[in-house]
Design a protein around this motif. Structure first.
Motif, PDB file in Angstrom:
ATOM      1  N   TYR A   1       0.844  -1.202   0.000  1.00 53.07           N
ATOM      2  CA  TYR A   1       0.000   0.000   0.000  1.00 53.07           C
ATOM      3  C   TYR A   1       0.877   1.250   0.000  1.00 53.07           C
TER       4      TYR A   1
ATOM      5  N   TYR B   1       0.247   5.869   0.549  1.00 57.25           N
ATOM      6  CA  TYR B   1      -0.703   6.954   0.817  1.00 57.25           C
ATOM      7  C   TYR B   1       0.063   8.256   1.005  1.00 57.25           C
TER       8      TYR B   1
ATOM      9  N   ILE C   1      -4.080  -0.130   8.242  1.00 56.98           N
ATOM     10  CA  ILE C   1      -4.399  -0.471   6.862  1.00 56.98           C
ATOM     11  C   ILE C   1      -4.979  -1.881   6.837  1.00 56.98           C
TER      12      ILE C   1
ATOM     13  N   ALA D   1      -5.619  -4.464   4.751  1.00 46.37           N
ATOM     14  CA  ALA D   1      -5.361  -5.011   3.422  1.00 46.37           C
ATOM     15  C   ALA D   1      -6.191  -6.257   3.135  1.00 46.37           C
TER      16      ALA D   1
ATOM     17  N   TYR E   1      -9.660  -5.276   2.126  1.00 46.20           N
ATOM     18  CA  TYR E   1      -9.584  -4.763   0.757  1.00 46.20           C
ATOM     19  C   TYR E   1      -9.548  -5.912  -0.242  1.00 46.20           C
TER      20      TYR E   1
ATOM     21  N   VAL F   1      -5.112   6.374   0.191  1.00 47.52           N
ATOM     22  CA  VAL F   1      -4.598   5.007   0.319  1.00 47.52           C
ATOM     23  C   VAL F   1      -4.810   4.255  -0.989  1.00 47.52           C
ATOM     24  N   LYS F   2      -3.742   3.694  -1.516  1.00 50.34           N
ATOM     25  CA  LYS F   2      -3.795   2.892  -2.735  1.00 50.34           C
ATOM     26  C   LYS F   2      -3.133   1.539  -2.454  1.00 50.34           C
ATOM     27  N   PHE F   3      -3.741   0.463  -2.965  1.00 49.70           N
ATOM     28  CA  PHE F   3      -3.238  -0.881  -2.705  1.00 49.70           C
ATOM     29  C   PHE F   3      -2.575  -1.463  -3.953  1.00 49.70           C
ATOM     30  N   ASN F   4      -1.580  -2.313  -3.721  1.00 48.69           N
ATOM     31  CA  ASN F   4      -0.926  -3.053  -4.788  1.00 48.69           C
ATOM     32  C   ASN F   4      -1.449  -4.489  -4.753  1.00 48.69           C
TER      33      ASN F   4
END
Length: 208
Positions: free
Chosen positions: A52, A54, A83, A85, A88, A161-164
Motif C-alpha cells: 500500500y 498513501y 491499513i 489489506a 480490501y 490510500v492505494k493498494f498493490n
C-alpha cells in the motif's frame, strides 16, 4: 509595449479557457471537510508500505510502523493508522452502527467507497476520533479545538490510500497475514476509549 499587452491578453484567454480555480475548504464544518476531501481524486503519495501507499499531509510526521499499524504525529496529537489489506482484498465492507450517545456519528459512501466517522467524548473532555474509509482506519484522542484539523489530516491520508494487488496477493499466499486478526481486534473491543489507550501502550511497548 503592444507586444507586452498582447502576451497579457493571451495569458488571460488561456486562464479563462482552462478554467483555473482554487478550491477552498470550509474547515469550520466536519461534514464539509469529509465530503470535500474524500471526493477529490487525489493520486499523491509520499509514504509506501507493504502492499500500500498513501499521502501524509504537510505538518504530519511519520513515526513508526508495526505490521499494518502506523503511528504519526502532528501539532501535539498522535494518529494511529491501520491499513486493512485483507478486507480490501476480500472486498469486505466496514460495519457501521449508529450510536446516538456519540458526539458525532455518520456513515457515508463517497467515490463508491464505504466509510464512517465516529467521535466520542471521553470523561476527561477529550474526543476519540474513529475514522474508517478506503479499507483503512485512523484513531486519535484530541481536544475539541483540534478536532477539525485532525479530521482534515485524516481525510487526506485515508482518501489517498492505494493498494498493490499483486503484492497483497503474494503476501496472502505466503500466509503473511496469519497474525492479522489479532492486530485488528485491538480496535474492536466494546469500550473504544479503553482499547485506544491500550493500543497506545502496546505500540509504545513495541517501540521500546
Amino acid at each position: 509595449m503592444k507586444k507586452y499587452i498582447k502576451y497579457l491578453g493571451l495569458l488571460f484567454i488561456i486562464l479563462m479557457a482552462t478554467g483555473c480555480t482554487i478550491v477552498r475548504i470550509d474547515t469550520s464544518s466536519i461534514d464539509t471537510i469529509v465530503d470535500v476531501v474524500l471526493s477529490k481524486d487525489n493520486t499523491l503519495y509520499n509514504q509506501v508500505g507493504k502492499g500500500y501507499k498513501y499521502y501524509i499531509p504537510r505538518g504530519v510526521n511519520y513515526i513508526d510502523t508495526v505490521d499494518f499499524n502506523e503511528k504519526l504525529y502532528s501539532n501535539g496529537n498522535y494518529y494511529y493508522l491501520y491499513i486493512d489489506a485483507v478486507s480490501y482484498y476480500n472486498g469486505t465492507e466496514p460495519v457501521y452502527a449508529y450510536d446516538p450517545s456519540l458526539y458525532y456519528s455518520r456513515e457515508f459512501v463517497i467515490n463508491d467507497k464505504n466509510g464512517y466517522l465516529k467521535i466520542k467524548k471521553t470523561n476527561d473532555d477529550k474526543y476519540l476520533v474513529n475514522f474508517v474509509y478506503n479499507y483503512a482506519r485512523i484513531q486519535a484522542l484530541v481536544t475539541q479545538t483540534d478536532l477539525n484539523e485532525v479530521i482534515l489530516n485524516s481525510s487526506y491520508m485515508l482518501s489517498t490510500v492505494k493498494f498493490n494487488n499483486d503484492v497483497i496477493k503474494l503476501m496472502l499466499d505466503e500466509e503473511y497475514f496469519t497474525n492479522k486478526e489479532e492486530s485488528y481486534t485491538v480496535f474492536e473491543k466494546k469500550d473504544e476509549s479503553n482499547n485506544f489507550l491500550e493500543y497506545i501502550d502496546e505500540f509504545e511497548e513495541i517501540n521500546e
